[in-house]
Structures are given as C-alpha cells and as structure tokens.
Design a protein around this motif. Structure first.
Motif, PDB file in Angstrom:
ATOM      1  N   ALA A 279      -6.360   4.495  -3.330  1.00 49.80           N
ATOM      2  CA  ALA A 279      -6.632   5.920  -3.526  1.00 49.80           C
ATOM      3  C   ALA A 279      -6.951   6.635  -2.218  1.00 49.80           C
ATOM      4  O   ALA A 279      -6.780   7.857  -2.121  1.00 49.80           O
ATOM      5  CB  ALA A 279      -7.789   6.096  -4.506  1.00 49.80           C
ATOM      6  N   GLU A 280      -7.397   5.894  -1.223  1.00 47.44           N
ATOM      7  CA  GLU A 280      -7.821   6.499   0.041  1.00 47.44           C
ATOM      8  C   GLU A 280      -6.763   6.401   1.141  1.00 47.44           C
ATOM      9  O   GLU A 280      -7.011   6.808   2.271  1.00 47.44           O
ATOM     10  CB  GLU A 280      -9.113   5.829   0.508  1.00 47.44           C
ATOM     11  CG  GLU A 280     -10.290   6.057  -0.444  1.00 47.44           C
ATOM     12  CD  GLU A 280     -11.519   5.257  -0.075  1.00 47.44           C
ATOM     13  OE1 GLU A 280     -11.427   4.429   0.872  1.00 47.44           O
ATOM     14  OE2 GLU A 280     -12.566   5.453  -0.718  1.00 47.44           O
ATOM     15  N   LEU A 281      -5.590   5.901   0.805  1.00 52.75           N
ATOM     16  CA  LEU A 281      -4.560   5.664   1.821  1.00 52.75           C
ATOM     17  C   LEU A 281      -3.924   6.954   2.328  1.00 52.75           C
ATOM     18  O   LEU A 281      -3.612   7.852   1.540  1.00 52.75           O
ATOM     19  CB  LEU A 281      -3.439   4.808   1.235  1.00 52.75           C
ATOM     20  CG  LEU A 281      -3.679   3.320   1.042  1.00 52.75           C
ATOM     21  CD1 LEU A 281      -2.508   2.722   0.278  1.00 52.75           C
ATOM     22  CD2 LEU A 281      -3.846   2.626   2.384  1.00 52.75           C
ATOM     23  N   PRO A 282      -3.656   7.035   3.635  1.00 51.52           N
ATOM     24  CA  PRO A 282      -2.766   8.090   4.139  1.00 51.52           C
ATOM     25  C   PRO A 282      -1.316   7.637   4.010  1.00 51.52           C
ATOM     26  O   PRO A 282      -1.033   6.429   4.006  1.00 51.52           O
ATOM     27  CB  PRO A 282      -3.170   8.209   5.613  1.00 51.52           C
ATOM     28  CG  PRO A 282      -3.636   6.835   5.977  1.00 51.52           C
ATOM     29  CD  PRO A 282      -4.262   6.258   4.723  1.00 51.52           C
TER      30      PRO A 282
ATOM     31  N   LYS B 290       0.828  -1.202   0.000  1.00 52.59           N
ATOM     32  CA  LYS B 290       0.000   0.000   0.000  1.00 52.59           C
ATOM     33  C   LYS B 290       0.865   1.255   0.000  1.00 52.59           C
ATOM     34  O   LYS B 290       0.645   2.190  -0.768  1.00 52.59           O
ATOM     35  CB  LYS B 290      -0.931   0.002   1.215  1.00 52.59           C
ATOM     36  CG  LYS B 290      -1.999  -1.068   1.183  1.00 52.59           C
ATOM     37  CD  LYS B 290      -2.793  -1.060   2.494  1.00 52.59           C
ATOM     38  CE  LYS B 290      -3.829  -2.145   2.540  1.00 52.59           C
ATOM     39  NZ  LYS B 290      -4.547  -2.167   3.835  1.00 52.59           N
TER      40      LYS B 290
ATOM     41  N   GLU C 267      -8.056  -0.840  -6.011  1.00 52.55           N
ATOM     42  CA  GLU C 267      -7.548   0.472  -6.420  1.00 52.55           C
ATOM     43  C   GLU C 267      -8.192   1.583  -5.597  1.00 52.55           C
ATOM     44  O   GLU C 267      -7.551   2.589  -5.291  1.00 52.55           O
ATOM     45  CB  GLU C 267      -7.807   0.688  -7.909  1.00 52.55           C
ATOM     46  CG  GLU C 267      -7.123   1.921  -8.474  1.00 52.55           C
ATOM     47  CD  GLU C 267      -7.136   1.983  -9.983  1.00 52.55           C
ATOM     48  OE1 GLU C 267      -6.669   3.003 -10.520  1.00 52.55           O
ATOM     49  OE2 GLU C 267      -7.593   1.021 -10.636  1.00 52.55           O
ATOM     50  N   GLN C 268      -9.449   1.384  -5.194  1.00 52.18           N
ATOM     51  CA  GLN C 268     -10.111   2.361  -4.328  1.00 52.18           C
ATOM     52  C   GLN C 268      -9.438   2.424  -2.963  1.00 52.18           C
ATOM     53  O   GLN C 268      -9.250   3.510  -2.398  1.00 52.18           O
ATOM     54  CB  GLN C 268     -11.590   1.998  -4.155  1.00 52.18           C
ATOM     55  CG  GLN C 268     -12.403   3.024  -3.376  1.00 52.18           C
ATOM     56  CD  GLN C 268     -12.465   4.376  -4.056  1.00 52.18           C
ATOM     57  OE1 GLN C 268     -12.495   4.444  -5.286  1.00 52.18           O
ATOM     58  NE2 GLN C 268     -12.446   5.454  -3.289  1.00 52.18           N
ATOM     59  N   ASP C 269      -9.041   1.264  -2.428  1.00 52.32           N
ATOM     60  CA  ASP C 269      -8.307   1.230  -1.159  1.00 52.32           C
ATOM     61  C   ASP C 269      -7.019   2.056  -1.271  1.00 52.32           C
ATOM     62  O   ASP C 269      -6.683   2.837  -0.374  1.00 52.32           O
ATOM     63  CB  ASP C 269      -7.931  -0.210  -0.779  1.00 52.32           C
ATOM     64  CG  ASP C 269      -9.133  -1.067  -0.424  1.00 52.32           C
ATOM     65  OD1 ASP C 269     -10.155  -0.506   0.002  1.00 52.32           O
ATOM     66  OD2 ASP C 269      -9.031  -2.301  -0.580  1.00 52.32           O
TER      67      ASP C 269
END
Length: 222
Positions: free
Chosen positions: A102-105, A43, A98-100
């Motif tokens: 895109a939302e990662l810090p 990630k 891919e959504q996971d």
C-alpha cells in the motif's frame, strides 16, 4: 482481407519475441533470477494490477454493447476480486506485507505502461484499448506456454518461482487469455489495412513497454 491477433504478432515479431523470451522470463524458468529482483517485480506488479483494474473499468464505459460490457466486467472482476487477492497472498509468501504494498511508489516502467493503456483507451475506442492490454493478458499466457516447452525450465520444488509459472499455465488463466484472443479476432477480422496498421502500432508500443517492465524487475529500477 481479414486480420487476426496472430497478424499483430507477425507484424511485430521482433519485439514480441523479445518480450516472450526476455532474460527475466528465462531466469524465472531456470530458477536463477535474483530473489531481490523477483520481489521488486512482485511489488510493482501489484501496482500494475490496480491500474489494469481501472483500465477494465474504462473498457466498461467504452463498451457499445451488452456483450462488450459483460466482457469488461469479467476482466474487472477477475483482477479486483481474484487476481489481486492471490497476488497479495503470494507477496506475503515472499515477505512482502499488504501494508508494504500500500505504501509503494510506482516505478517509471509501471507508470509508462499503465498510463499508456489508460491514455490509449481515453483517446481511442474499445478495440484500441484491448490491443494495448493484449501483451499483458494474452502475453503472460504465451510466456507460460513457452517456458514449459523449454528444456532448461526447472519445475517443482527446485525452482523458487514454480508457483508463478503454475499460475499462468493454469487452465483458468489460459482460458481467460483464449477468450481475449477470440474477442480480438472477432473485431480484427473486419478492420481495414489502414486501421490494422494503427492497431499494430499500439500493439508494438505496448509490447515494448512490457519489455521495459521485465527490465525494471530484472535490474530493480525505480
């Protein structure tokens, strides 16, 4: 006196060895790395690649010649058009959408290394930036070569991380790393001893930040 990339490694032997032979790398090789640690690393590596795309865009801006500009563009294209797509596909195999991604810090280790590279590029010249990038591009190729030489490395379907090892030992990635070494050697050969020491400090900083990135993955730190 003429310098090469190998001189940067020799001048920073301890951190370089610690990076290439890190416990994260060893556990990848023998297949014992915790799956949760690998997912965390994957990630953050996605976010890492985005920032390195920005770094190659900055390298293009810093390029004084057409040859340098083409070299920077090739690096940018390889990351944005090829490596990120492959990385997204690989993450999906590990249950990461891919959504996971895109939302990662960003983890602190991700922030530290990527922003160091960008800051080095902004403050310095093109050679400064490439030396800061070298532990990633050249280093991963060396990590793969080191792994395949180790008797404890497990290959094939018995190692869940086989695809990762295979990606970085591939002729394509090894050729890209070699091209970067050639580029560095051409420019290092003409630097003064004082300038070499400045570049060696950048290389040292970047290598230690890569060590922290492995540690971030191994210990699942944010």
């Amino acid at each position: 006196m003429s310098f090469t990339f190998d001189d940067l490694k020799k001048d920073n032997r301890q951190p370089w060895t610690g990076y290439i032979q890190h416990d994260f790398v060893r556990q990848l090789g023998d297949g014992t790395l915790a799956p949760e640690a690998f997912r965390h690393y994957l990630k953050q590596d996605y976010l890492f690649l985005i920032q390195f795309g920005r770094a190659f865009a900055l390298a293009a801006y810093k390029s004084p010649t057409l040859s340098d500009l083409r070299h920077a563009k090739a690096g940018f294209d390889a990351i944005i058009d090829l490596e990120l797509g492959l990385h997204i596909d690989y993450c999906q195999q590990w249950g990461i959408s891919e959504q996971d991604l895109a939302e990662l810090p960003e983890a602190r280790a991700t922030l530290a290394y990527t922003r160091y590279v960008l800051d080095t590029g902004n403050r310095g010249d093109l050679l400064d930036m490439h030396v800061a990038l070298a532990p990633c591009l050249v280093g991963y190729a060396e990590v793969a070569r080191w792994l395949i030489e180790q008797p404890g490395t497990v290959r094939g379907e018995n190692n869940p991380y086989e695809a990762w090892i295979a990606m970085y030992e591939s002729p394509e990635f090894q050729a890209a790393a070699q091209a970067e070494r050639v580029w560095l050697n051409e420019r290092l050969k003409d630097v003064t001893p004082v300038r070499f020491k400045q570049l060696s400090r950048i290389f040292n900083d970047a290598t230690r930040l890569e060590i922290d990135f492995w540690g971030m993955g191994l210990h699942q730190q944010m």
